[in-house]
Scaffold this active site. Structure first.
Site, PDB file in Angstrom:
ATOM      1  N   ALA A 125       0.867  -1.074  -0.093  1.00 48.16           N
ATOM      2  CA  ALA A 125       0.077   0.034  -0.097  1.00 48.16           C
ATOM      3  C   ALA A 125       0.639   1.181   0.061  1.00 48.16           C
ATOM      4  O   ALA A 125       0.235   2.301   0.025  1.00 48.16           O
ATOM      5  CB  ALA A 125      -0.976   0.082   1.385  1.00 48.16           C
ATOM      6  N   ASN A 126       2.201   1.179   0.138  1.00 46.05           N
ATOM      7  CA  ASN A 126       3.037   2.378   0.114  1.00 46.05           C
ATOM      8  C   ASN A 126       3.306   2.953  -1.164  1.00 46.05           C
ATOM      9  O   ASN A 126       3.857   4.193  -1.387  1.00 46.05           O
ATOM     10  CB  ASN A 126       4.182   2.031   0.948  1.00 46.05           C
ATOM     11  CG  ASN A 126       5.207   0.962   0.125  1.00 46.05           C
ATOM     12  OD1 ASN A 126       4.685   0.599  -0.947  1.00 46.05           O
ATOM     13  ND2 ASN A 126       6.202   0.668   0.884  1.00 46.05           N
TER      14      ASN A 126
ATOM     15  N   GLY B  44       2.049   3.447  -5.803  1.00 44.54           N
ATOM     16  CA  GLY B  44       1.393   3.005  -6.918  1.00 44.54           C
ATOM     17  C   GLY B  44       0.055   2.746  -6.747  1.00 44.54           C
ATOM     18  O   GLY B  44      -0.618   3.613  -6.022  1.00 44.54           O
ATOM     19  N   ILE B  45      -0.513   1.607  -7.330  1.00 47.18           N
ATOM     20  CA  ILE B  45      -2.041   1.304  -7.233  1.00 47.18           C
ATOM     21  C   ILE B  45      -2.305   1.100  -5.758  1.00 47.18           C
ATOM     22  O   ILE B  45      -3.498   1.526  -5.171  1.00 47.18           O
ATOM     23  CB  ILE B  45      -2.388   0.287  -8.163  1.00 47.18           C
ATOM     24  CG1 ILE B  45      -2.237   0.696  -9.645  1.00 47.18           C
ATOM     25  CG2 ILE B  45      -4.017   0.129  -7.895  1.00 47.18           C
ATOM     26  CD1 ILE B  45      -2.416  -0.574 -10.681  1.00 47.18           C
ATOM     27  N   GLY B  46      -1.545   0.703  -5.012  1.00 46.76           N
ATOM     28  CA  GLY B  46      -1.889   0.257  -3.518  1.00 46.76           C
ATOM     29  C   GLY B  46      -2.018   1.487  -2.805  1.00 46.76           C
ATOM     30  O   GLY B  46      -3.009   1.639  -1.933  1.00 46.76           O
TER      31      GLY B  46
ATOM     32  N   SER C 182      -4.735  -9.582 -13.180  1.00 43.44           N
ATOM     33  CA  SER C 182      -4.204  -8.941 -14.445  1.00 43.44           C
ATOM     34  C   SER C 182      -4.895  -9.690 -15.432  1.00 43.44           C
ATOM     35  O   SER C 182      -5.191 -10.957 -15.347  1.00 43.44           O
ATOM     36  CB  SER C 182      -2.871  -8.662 -14.563  1.00 43.44           C
ATOM     37  OG  SER C 182      -2.404  -8.266 -15.791  1.00 43.44           O
TER      38      SER C 182
ATOM     39  N   TYR D  53       4.872 -14.035 -14.457  1.00 42.72           N
ATOM     40  CA  TYR D  53       3.963 -13.045 -14.085  1.00 42.72           C
ATOM     41  C   TYR D  53       2.408 -13.777 -14.320  1.00 42.72           C
ATOM     42  O   TYR D  53       1.713 -13.350 -13.863  1.00 42.72           O
ATOM     43  CB  TYR D  53       4.506 -11.817 -14.646  1.00 42.72           C
ATOM     44  CG  TYR D  53       3.316 -10.571 -14.336  1.00 42.72           C
ATOM     45  CD1 TYR D  53       3.531  -9.966 -13.108  1.00 42.72           C
ATOM     46  CD2 TYR D  53       2.303  -9.955 -15.374  1.00 42.72           C
ATOM     47  CE1 TYR D  53       2.367  -8.890 -12.773  1.00 42.72           C
ATOM     48  CE2 TYR D  53       1.469  -9.183 -14.855  1.00 42.72           C
ATOM     49  CZ  TYR D  53       1.691  -8.651 -13.818  1.00 42.72           C
ATOM     50  OH  TYR D  53       0.640  -7.545 -13.553  1.00 42.72           O
TER      51      TYR D  53
END
Length: 411
Positions: A129-130, A132-134, A257, A288
């Site tokens: 969460a620190n 980008g999207i998070g 994704s 990935y």
């Protein structure tokens, strides 16, 4: 099927059961002995919904002390956590995905999804969460009153992220806290889960957001290929360890994704080598793709296993080539993402589907769906294979047990 005693009224609840309602009026049934919940009446098997305004003299409020929604009668001074309209709830057909009207699209931002929502009293745990999207997911929820546990590896980077939110909304600082989580180590995941169980009574939103992309071949301290463990196995173990903290109010959101459509896992005889290949068979892009397929397979199987408990589980695609830190491991992908940046979603837009899956009222009582652009769509045929879902689940259980048993014995 459990035996239910005879009753003069088909609609009468069996002993040990009670009714509760969600914010949007869907009735939930809770068994006080087993502590399990479900969306359908234990006798009739039919769902109900509350409609209309509160009766005269009643008002609804949130009690900060008990962390519960309460109802108060101004004439009698009666207080209760049971909605007084429950007695007048009406039966309705089971909700399906086809009943959900599309309200948002690819241009919608997370803050637009949350417009008008009050999330005070809710708790979200967000991995990665620190940045980008998070980070945009955490920021959006925190700005609307949600308490956020930042499940991250880097404390310094997380504190900077929390400071950014606090500068925007000072009151949000007290609702955000860091708790160390290294998804590359199952023992660390176990310790994180134990700390959560000591300090938290209930989880509203578990958002499995963290992942890695385009890594050169590396192994975790547990001896597994990093992309597989960080993106799937550690999230699997974390969810299983926190099981007792989920109920019918909880949602588990798995960030996958569209890359899962290009995975190469076999539908039969799935082995560890397929999930965590040796260096000579490793290709970062396929690792990935396979990890993202694992995300969807896990969400589908978890939704099936926990459906009777009323817990909603969703998987989603946030957006194509979003300019986050995901591509930081390889210069070619950094260049490719930079070129594509003007044509892709912003981070706020990329966080919208995650936030929608976690908070949208119309998704109450639904589970096992895959979302893109804040609306459901069919995941790949491979991800819908019940056989592959079960094989992955069994392998994941076996792996976590095999890795952690020596650690526990050592203690």
């Amino acid at each position: 099927m459990s035996f239910l005693p005879d009753s003069d009224s088909e609609d009468e609840l069996p002993p040990g059961w009670e009714e509760r309602s969600t914010d949007d009026g869907v009735v939930c049934y809770i068994n006080q002995q087993s502590r399990l919940s479900q969306w359908t009446h234990p006798r009739t098997g039919r769902p109900k919904r509350i409609t209309g305004e509160l009766p005269i003299a009643w008002e609804k409020y949130y009690d900060e002390q008990t962390k519960r929604t309460m109802f108060y009668n101004k004439e009698t001074q009666q207080r209760t956590n049971a909605d007084p309209r429950l007695a007048f709830a009406v039966e309705e057909p089971p909700l399906t995905a086809a009943d959900v009207r599309q309200r948002f699209d690819s241009c919608t931002t997370a803050l637009q999804v949350l417009h008008g929502k009050d999330l005070h009293g809710r708790l979200a745990i967000i991995t990665g969460a620190n940045s980008g999207i998070g980070f945009e997911t955490a920021r959006s929820l925190a700005l609307h009153g949600c308490e956020i546990i930042f499940a991250c590896r880097n404390q310094e980077a997380t504190e900077v992220a929390i400071d950014r939110i606090a500068q925007e909304r000072p009151a949000a600082r007290s609702r955000c806290r860091f708790l160390a989580l290294d998804l590359g180590c199952l023992e660390d995941v176990q310790e994180f889960a134990e700390e959560i169980k000591r300090s938290v009574n209930h989880i509203d939103y578990l958002i499995l957001n963290a992942g890695v992309f385009a890594l050169p071949y590396t192994q975790t301290v547990d001896g597994l290929e990093t992309t597989f463990q960080v993106s799937h196995l550690s999230h699997f173990h974390l969810t299983m360890q926190l099981e007792a903290l989920f109920d019918h109010r909880s949602r588990i959101v798995v960030v996958s994704s569209e890359s899962h459509r290009f995975a190469s896992l076999p539908t039969e005889n799935l082995t560890l080598q397929h999930l965590s290949p040796p260096a000579e068979k490793y290709w970062s892009m396929m690792a990935y793709n396979n990890a993202k397929l694992c995300n969807v397979l896990f969400a589908q199987e978890l939704a099936l296993r926990w459906k009777k408990r009323g817990i909603s589980v969703f998987a989603l695609h946030p957006g194509n080539m979003v300019s986050s830190q995901l591509q930081r491991n390889y210069w070619f992908y950094r260049l490719l993402f930079a070129i594509a940046r003007p044509f892709t979603k912003s981070l706020q837009q990329a966080a919208a589907t995650t936030v929608y899956c976690a908070t949208a009222n119309e998704l109450t009582a639904l589970t096992g769906l895959y979302f893109n652009n804040c609306y459901f769509c069919e995941p790949s045929k491979l991800s819908r294979s019940a056989q592959l879902q079960q094989q992955l689940w069994q392998l994941s259980e076996s792996l976590t047990e095999t890795i952690l048993i020596p650690t526990r014995q050592g203690k």
